[in-house]
Design a protein around this motif. Structure first.
Motif, PDB file in Angstrom:
ATOM      1  N   LYS A   7       0.822  -1.212   0.000  1.00 39.44           N
ATOM      2  CA  LYS A   7       0.000   0.000   0.000  1.00 39.44           C
ATOM      3  C   LYS A   7       0.853   1.258   0.000  1.00 39.44           C
ATOM      4  CE  LYS A   7      -4.652  -0.871   1.258  1.00 39.44           C
ATOM      5  NZ  LYS A   7      -5.201  -1.438   2.484  1.00 39.44           N
ATOM      6  N   LYS A   8       2.097   1.148   0.494  1.00 38.45           N
ATOM      7  CA  LYS A   8       2.979   2.319   0.553  1.00 38.45           C
ATOM      8  C   LYS A   8       4.237   2.060  -0.260  1.00 38.45           C
ATOM      9  CE  LYS A   8       1.252   4.845   4.313  1.00 38.45           C
ATOM     10  NZ  LYS A   8       1.530   6.185   4.831  1.00 38.45           N
ATOM     11  N   PRO A   9       4.045   1.816  -1.567  1.00 37.09           N
ATOM     12  CA  PRO A   9       5.174   1.399  -2.399  1.00 37.09           C
ATOM     13  C   PRO A   9       6.191   2.509  -2.652  1.00 37.09           C
ATOM     14  CG  PRO A   9       3.241   1.740  -3.749  1.00 37.09           C
ATOM     15  CD  PRO A   9       2.789   1.883  -2.326  1.00 37.09           C
ATOM     16  N   ILE A  44      -2.149  15.178  -7.104  1.00 37.07           N
ATOM     17  CA  ILE A  44      -1.046  14.250  -7.383  1.00 37.07           C
ATOM     18  C   ILE A  44      -0.075  14.228  -6.202  1.00 37.07           C
ATOM     19  CG2 ILE A  44       0.997  13.895  -8.848  1.00 37.07           C
ATOM     20  CD1 ILE A  44      -0.850  14.969 -11.188  1.00 37.07           C
ATOM     21  N   ALA A  45       0.247  15.392  -5.675  1.00 37.96           N
ATOM     22  CA  ALA A  45       1.148  15.450  -4.514  1.00 37.96           C
ATOM     23  C   ALA A  45       0.561  14.665  -3.345  1.00 37.96           C
ATOM     24  CB  ALA A  45       1.396  16.907  -4.115  1.00 37.96           C
ATOM     25  N   GLY A  46      -0.733  14.833  -3.107  1.00 37.55           N
ATOM     26  CA  GLY A  46      -1.393  14.116  -2.009  1.00 37.55           C
ATOM     27  C   GLY A  46      -1.398  12.617  -2.230  1.00 37.55           C
ATOM     28  N   ALA A  47      -1.674  12.195  -3.454  1.00 37.91           N
ATOM     29  CA  ALA A  47      -1.729  10.760  -3.760  1.00 37.91           C
ATOM     30  C   ALA A  47      -0.346  10.119  -3.580  1.00 37.91           C
ATOM     31  CB  ALA A  47      -2.236  10.542  -5.183  1.00 37.91           C
ATOM     32  N   LEU A  48       0.696  10.831  -4.004  1.00 31.42           N
ATOM     33  CA  LEU A  48       2.064  10.305  -3.849  1.00 31.42           C
ATOM     34  C   LEU A  48       2.418  10.175  -2.365  1.00 31.42           C
ATOM     35  CD1 LEU A  48       3.677  12.492  -6.640  1.00 31.42           C
ATOM     36  CD2 LEU A  48       3.615   9.975  -6.665  1.00 31.42           C
ATOM     37  N   ALA A  49       2.016  11.166  -1.576  1.00 34.74           N
ATOM     38  CA  ALA A  49       2.304  11.128  -0.131  1.00 34.74           C
ATOM     39  C   ALA A  49       1.570   9.955   0.533  1.00 34.74           C
ATOM     40  CB  ALA A  49       1.912  12.451   0.526  1.00 34.74           C
ATOM     41  N   ARG A  50       0.333   9.728   0.129  1.00 31.88           N
ATOM     42  CA  ARG A  50      -0.424   8.607   0.719  1.00 31.88           C
ATOM     43  C   ARG A  50       0.220   7.276   0.375  1.00 31.88           C
ATOM     44  NH1 ARG A  50      -4.629  11.760  -0.941  1.00 31.88           N
ATOM     45  NH2 ARG A  50      -5.166  10.484  -2.744  1.00 31.88           N
ATOM     46  N   ARG A  54       8.079  10.867   0.140  1.00 26.46           N
ATOM     47  CA  ARG A  54       8.359  12.200   0.647  1.00 26.46           C
ATOM     48  C   ARG A  54       8.129  13.126  -0.538  1.00 26.46           C
ATOM     49  NH1 ARG A  54      12.859  15.619   1.142  1.00 26.46           N
ATOM     50  NH2 ARG A  54      14.382  14.157   0.270  1.00 26.46           N
ATOM     51  N   VAL A  55       7.231  14.077  -0.378  1.00 30.38           N
ATOM     52  CA  VAL A  55       6.829  14.910  -1.510  1.00 30.38           C
ATOM     53  C   VAL A  55       7.186  16.372  -1.254  1.00 30.38           C
ATOM     54  CG1 VAL A  55       4.898  15.700  -2.952  1.00 30.38           C
ATOM     55  CG2 VAL A  55       4.911  13.352  -2.056  1.00 30.38           C
ATOM     56  N   THR A  56       7.925  16.967  -2.179  1.00 32.86           N
ATOM     57  CA  THR A  56       8.152  18.404  -2.156  1.00 32.86           C
ATOM     58  C   THR A  56       7.275  19.022  -3.236  1.00 32.86           C
ATOM     59  OG1 THR A  56      10.458  18.087  -1.488  1.00 32.86           O
ATOM     60  CG2 THR A  56       9.854  20.253  -2.330  1.00 32.86           C
ATOM     61  N   LEU A  57       6.340  19.857  -2.804  1.00 28.96           N
ATOM     62  CA  LEU A  57       5.393  20.492  -3.719  1.00 28.96           C
ATOM     63  C   LEU A  57       5.763  21.963  -3.863  1.00 28.96           C
ATOM     64  CD1 LEU A  57       2.665  20.696  -5.276  1.00 28.96           C
ATOM     65  CD2 LEU A  57       1.534  20.935  -3.054  1.00 28.96           C
ATOM     66  N   VAL A  58       6.237  22.337  -5.047  1.00 28.33           N
ATOM     67  CA  VAL A  58       6.555  23.738  -5.308  1.00 28.33           C
ATOM     68  C   VAL A  58       5.320  24.345  -5.964  1.00 28.33           C
ATOM     69  CG1 VAL A  58       8.109  25.355  -6.439  1.00 28.33           C
ATOM     70  CG2 VAL A  58       9.000  23.170  -5.594  1.00 28.33           C
ATOM     71  N   ALA A  59       4.682  25.263  -5.238  1.00 28.42           N
ATOM     72  CA  ALA A  59       3.359  25.745  -5.649  1.00 28.42           C
ATOM     73  C   ALA A  59       3.374  27.219  -5.994  1.00 28.42           C
ATOM     74  CB  ALA A  59       2.348  25.491  -4.534  1.00 28.42           C
ATOM     75  N   GLY A  60       2.798  27.547  -7.137  1.00 25.61           N
ATOM     76  CA  GLY A  60       2.531  28.936  -7.484  1.00 25.61           C
ATOM     77  C   GLY A  60       1.332  29.424  -6.682  1.00 25.61           C
ATOM     78  N   PRO A  61       0.893  30.660  -6.943  1.00 24.74           N
ATOM     79  CA  PRO A  61      -0.211  31.227  -6.169  1.00 24.74           C
ATOM     80  C   PRO A  61      -1.525  30.487  -6.435  1.00 24.74           C
ATOM     81  CG  PRO A  61       0.936  32.904  -7.476  1.00 24.74           C
ATOM     82  CD  PRO A  61       1.432  31.594  -7.941  1.00 24.74           C
ATOM     83  N   PRO A  68      -2.103  16.478   3.259  1.00 26.63           N
ATOM     84  CA  PRO A  68      -1.411  15.926   4.423  1.00 26.63           C
ATOM     85  C   PRO A  68      -0.096  15.253   4.042  1.00 26.63           C
ATOM     86  CG  PRO A  68      -3.735  15.310   4.473  1.00 26.63           C
ATOM     87  CD  PRO A  68      -3.493  15.999   3.161  1.00 26.63           C
ATOM     88  N   GLY A  69       0.937  15.523   4.834  1.00 27.96           N
ATOM     89  CA  GLY A  69       2.215  14.850   4.642  1.00 27.96           C
ATOM     90  C   GLY A  69       3.084  15.419   3.546  1.00 27.96           C
TER      91      GLY A  69
END
Ligand code: CTP
Ligand code: CA
Length: 223
Positions: A7-9, A44-50, A54-61, A68-69
């Motif tokens: 589940k956490k591949p 996508i960032a959330g799904a990868l974290a679940r 370890r997810v680094t999300l670089v977000a524009g405005p 979470p996570g």
């Protein structure tokens, strides 16, 4: 709760995600931007974290909560996004979902531009760094899997195949953003996954489901 490895591949993996628009200032009160809610990238960032990444999300405005996570770095301009993406390396995979403005003004006005009788203001545009192309040609620092998105209004798959080769990325997720598709600002997405082996047409799905399916594919590719 206990999650099995199945589940956490993505446990132990670092994935970089860019999302949202960028804003390129014209003067203190105006900017150039793309239309992007950031929802697909955040999903996508959330799904990868679940899945354990370890997810680094670089977000524009954007007006969205951080999944979470996920470690979120907020930026405004394409140059800031490129710097933040670079600093986040190394990564096992990178997913560039951001709608990066292709151009910025070379000379941001320090004061507000005013309408005048003398005619229209002149904007001097220069091209922004291409974050996806840069990650794809990153040499030793290149993430093992680099995924781009292509928002197209016509001839979606052909443009995406050409874009994959031009950018040097591994996969392109092509989405149809023609007005008829209703994708922009909507909850669903119709995408085609373009890889080196061909094109997969995915059914129209909620952005959350597109995110989960893509995260699973990424986990498969990294395993
Ligand atoms: N992209 C990027 N940096 C840029 C421009 C685009 O990282 N300066 C990424 C986007 O995040 C997306 C992919 O490149 O993953 C494709 O973006 P798109 O705007 O479709 O490609 P362009 O090369 O800018 O082509 P176009 O002229 O169609 O806008
Ligand atoms: Ca573009």
């Amino acid at each position: 709760a206990h999650f099995s490895a199945a589940k956490k591949p993505l446990t132990g993996r670092h994935v970089l995600v860019t999302a949202g628009p960028t804003h390129e200032p014209i003067d203190p009160v105006r900017y150039i931007a793309n239309r992007s809610s950031g929802r697909q990238g955040f999903a996508i960032a959330g799904a990868l974290a679940r899945m354990g990444a370890r997810v680094t999300l670089v977000a524009g405005p954007v007006a969205l909560d951080t999944p979470p996570g996920v470690t979120r770095i907020d930026v405004e301009t394409a140059c800031q996004m490129a710097d933040a993406a670079d600093k986040a390396l190394p990564a096992d995979a990178a997913v560039c979902v951001a709608a990066v403005a292709d151009w910025r003004t070379s000379d941001e006005a320090s004061g507000k531009l005013k309408k005048s009788q003398d005619g229209l203001p002149h904007l001097n545009l220069v091209e922004n760094p291409d974050i996806l192309a840069r990650l794809s040609s990153g040499g030793k620092r290149r993430p093992g899997l680099v995924v781009g998105f292509a928002a197209e209004t016509d001839d979606v798959v052909n443009h995406a195949m050409a874009k994959r080769l031009r950018k040097g990325c591994d996969w392109i997720v092509a989405n149809d953003v023609s007005v008829e598709s209703g994708v922009m600002g909507g909850g669903d997405n119709t995408v085609h996954l373009v890889t080196d082996t061909g094109v997969e047409d995915w059914p129209t799905l909620p952005k959350q489901a597109v995110a989960e399916r893509l995260a699973e594919r990424i986990a498969g590719a990294l395993s």
